[in-house]
Motif scaffolding. Structure first.
Motif, PDB file in Angstrom:
ATOM      1  N   ILE A   7       0.842  -1.198   0.000  1.00  0.00           N
ATOM      2  CA  ILE A   7       0.000   0.000   0.000  1.00  0.00           C
ATOM      3  C   ILE A   7       0.875   1.244   0.000  1.00  0.00           C
ATOM      4  N   ALA A  28      -6.260   9.608  -1.112  1.00  0.00           N
ATOM      5  CA  ALA A  28      -6.861   8.988  -2.290  1.00  0.00           C
ATOM      6  C   ALA A  28      -6.793   7.466  -2.180  1.00  0.00           C
ATOM      7  N   LEU A  30      -6.634   5.699   0.564  1.00  0.00           N
ATOM      8  CA  LEU A  30      -7.574   5.248   1.595  1.00  0.00           C
ATOM      9  C   LEU A  30      -8.990   5.157   1.034  1.00  0.00           C
ATOM     10  N   THR A  31      -9.364   6.157   0.226  1.00  0.00           N
ATOM     11  CA  THR A  31     -10.676   6.115  -0.419  1.00  0.00           C
ATOM     12  C   THR A  31     -10.779   4.888  -1.311  1.00  0.00           C
ATOM     13  N   LEU A  32      -9.703   4.628  -2.084  1.00  0.00           N
ATOM     14  CA  LEU A  32      -9.694   3.451  -2.953  1.00  0.00           C
ATOM     15  C   LEU A  32      -9.847   2.183  -2.124  1.00  0.00           C
ATOM     16  N   LEU A  33      -9.128   2.117  -0.986  1.00  0.00           N
ATOM     17  CA  LEU A  33      -9.168   0.911  -0.148  1.00  0.00           C
ATOM     18  C   LEU A  33     -10.569   0.678   0.410  1.00  0.00           C
ATOM     19  N   LYS A  34     -11.262   1.788   0.676  1.00  0.00           N
ATOM     20  CA  LYS A  34     -12.625   1.643   1.206  1.00  0.00           C
ATOM     21  C   LYS A  34     -13.597   1.240   0.118  1.00  0.00           C
ATOM     22  N   ARG A  36     -12.954  -0.778  -2.651  1.00  0.00           N
ATOM     23  CA  ARG A  36     -12.162  -1.707  -3.456  1.00  0.00           C
ATOM     24  C   ARG A  36     -12.961  -2.249  -4.632  1.00  0.00           C
ATOM     25  N   PRO A  38     -16.222  -1.187  -5.957  1.00  0.00           N
ATOM     26  CA  PRO A  38     -16.847  -0.280  -6.925  1.00  0.00           C
ATOM     27  C   PRO A  38     -15.874   0.673  -7.610  1.00  0.00           C
ATOM     28  N   LEU A  39     -14.696   0.963  -7.027  1.00  0.00           N
ATOM     29  CA  LEU A  39     -13.826   1.979  -7.617  1.00  0.00           C
ATOM     30  C   LEU A  39     -12.414   1.481  -7.920  1.00  0.00           C
ATOM     31  N   MET A  40     -11.771   0.811  -6.933  1.00  0.00           N
ATOM     32  CA  MET A  40     -10.352   0.497  -7.088  1.00  0.00           C
ATOM     33  C   MET A  40     -10.121  -0.516  -8.205  1.00  0.00           C
ATOM     34  N   ALA A  41     -10.894  -1.596  -8.210  1.00  0.00           N
ATOM     35  CA  ALA A  41     -10.691  -2.636  -9.230  1.00  0.00           C
ATOM     36  C   ALA A  41     -10.979  -2.096 -10.638  1.00  0.00           C
ATOM     37  N   PRO A  42     -12.121  -1.395 -10.852  1.00  0.00           N
ATOM     38  CA  PRO A  42     -12.364  -0.842 -12.199  1.00  0.00           C
ATOM     39  C   PRO A  42     -11.296   0.164 -12.625  1.00  0.00           C
ATOM     40  N   LEU A  43     -10.821   0.995 -11.671  1.00  0.00           N
ATOM     41  CA  LEU A  43      -9.815   1.994 -12.004  1.00  0.00           C
ATOM     42  C   LEU A  43      -8.507   1.315 -12.419  1.00  0.00           C
ATOM     43  N   ALA A  44      -8.105   0.282 -11.662  1.00  0.00           N
ATOM     44  CA  ALA A  44      -6.871  -0.440 -12.001  1.00  0.00           C
ATOM     45  C   ALA A  44      -6.993  -1.071 -13.382  1.00  0.00           C
TER      46      ALA A  44
END
Lengths: 198, 198
Positions: A7, A28, A30-34, A36, A38-44
């Protein structure tokens, strides 16, 4: 330790983006981690996809997902008019305005003595070759009204002179919605010199 | 169109990060596009890796990359002292200070009438169970000195009363380097009430 090293690595990479420092990158992430799922996986996924498919257009230097960018590949865009911009960001700004229907040429920067950017670092030779090869009626210089931008415009005008193409540049004057009282002297002077009959 | 739709999607996702708006997300993505090899690909990979491996610690609610977070898995951290924080960001802030050697309990927020966050949304029942099950000598409430933070502290103190555990909270007073002239009345009042013999 604060966060696990994976991280921390992610925070370090995020902090290299413009507009994000170490503190806001941490926020940013931390927001992604929260978020994971709906946002982090699609963004990655979106980022990996674009990193893999994005490439510079062979003709104009715009960024697209194939060898020809969407604008160069669009048969509805007029040939014969080439708008020269310094950067892809400027191309996007022109496209947002939606007033130009020709093609572009992205220089990849401006001449800059300070940064050591010479003509060979920019795509100026490619522009000259393109003007020669394509039936080009007009080259529109849409460069920033800064010292570097205007130096680059003069250099390009000189380089294109032997081709005999018509060379124009964006008008300088009062911006839409601008109030004279707040404008700098240089802009007012340019607007007066370029005054038009009503 | 401005950018190809894949890139527009990426900009849209980036714009959902705190501290980035549509304009700065566009700028960040342009930087990424220019540094596809050195920055974009590693960032996408690091993000995908963390999105896949990150999980909430089953014991304390901290974010780690296995079922137990690095702090709960560390045998050198003292058991018997639990520091209650609202959020993982607060846990990281405590760890950066490097003054606490016990374990944590992350609530996942604070009680908030405005946001409709009740005790059931937070990990308060898990804290009570943990204090009962582990041999806990002291619970340190490290919550923000805001109305919501202090309400939550009071609620937790009430909930923990039957266990008989020692409950403390962070001291309030003049921050290190603080000048009295610039401090608010509430802080000066709290510092005076909590005055210590020199």
């Amino acid at each position: 330790m604060t966060a696990p090293s994976d991280i921390e690595d992610l925070i370090g990479l995020m902090a290299r983006l413009p507009g994000l420092g170490p503190r806001s990158a941490r926020r940013a992430v931390l927001t992604l981690l929260k978020k994971r799922g709906p946002l982090m996986a699609p963004l990655a996924q979106a980022m990996a996809h674009v990193a893999l498919t994005a490439r510079d257009c062979a003709t104009c230097g715009n960024i697209g997902t194939s060898d020809l960018c969407p604008i160069c590949a669009d048969p509805k865009r007029q040939t014969g008019e080439i708008c020269v911009v310094a950067d892809v960001a400027d191309l996007w700004a022109m496209e947002r305005a939606g007033v130009f229907r020709g093609r572009y040429h992205v220089l990849g920067g401006t001449l800059s003595a300070l940064d050591g950017t010479g003509p060979d670092e920019l795509r100026i030779p490619a522009l000259v070759a393109r003007v020669r090869d394509e039936a080009t009626a007009e080259v529109i210089l849409a460069l920033n009204a800064t010292v570097d931008g205007q130096t680059t415009a003069h250099y390009i005008a000189d380089a294109l002179e032997p081709t005999g193409v018509r060379i124009t540049s964006l008008a300088q004057g009062v911006p839409v919605g601008g109030e004279l009282d707040y404008l700098d002297d240089g802009t007012i002077g340019a607007a007066l010199r370029a005054r038009r009959q009503v």
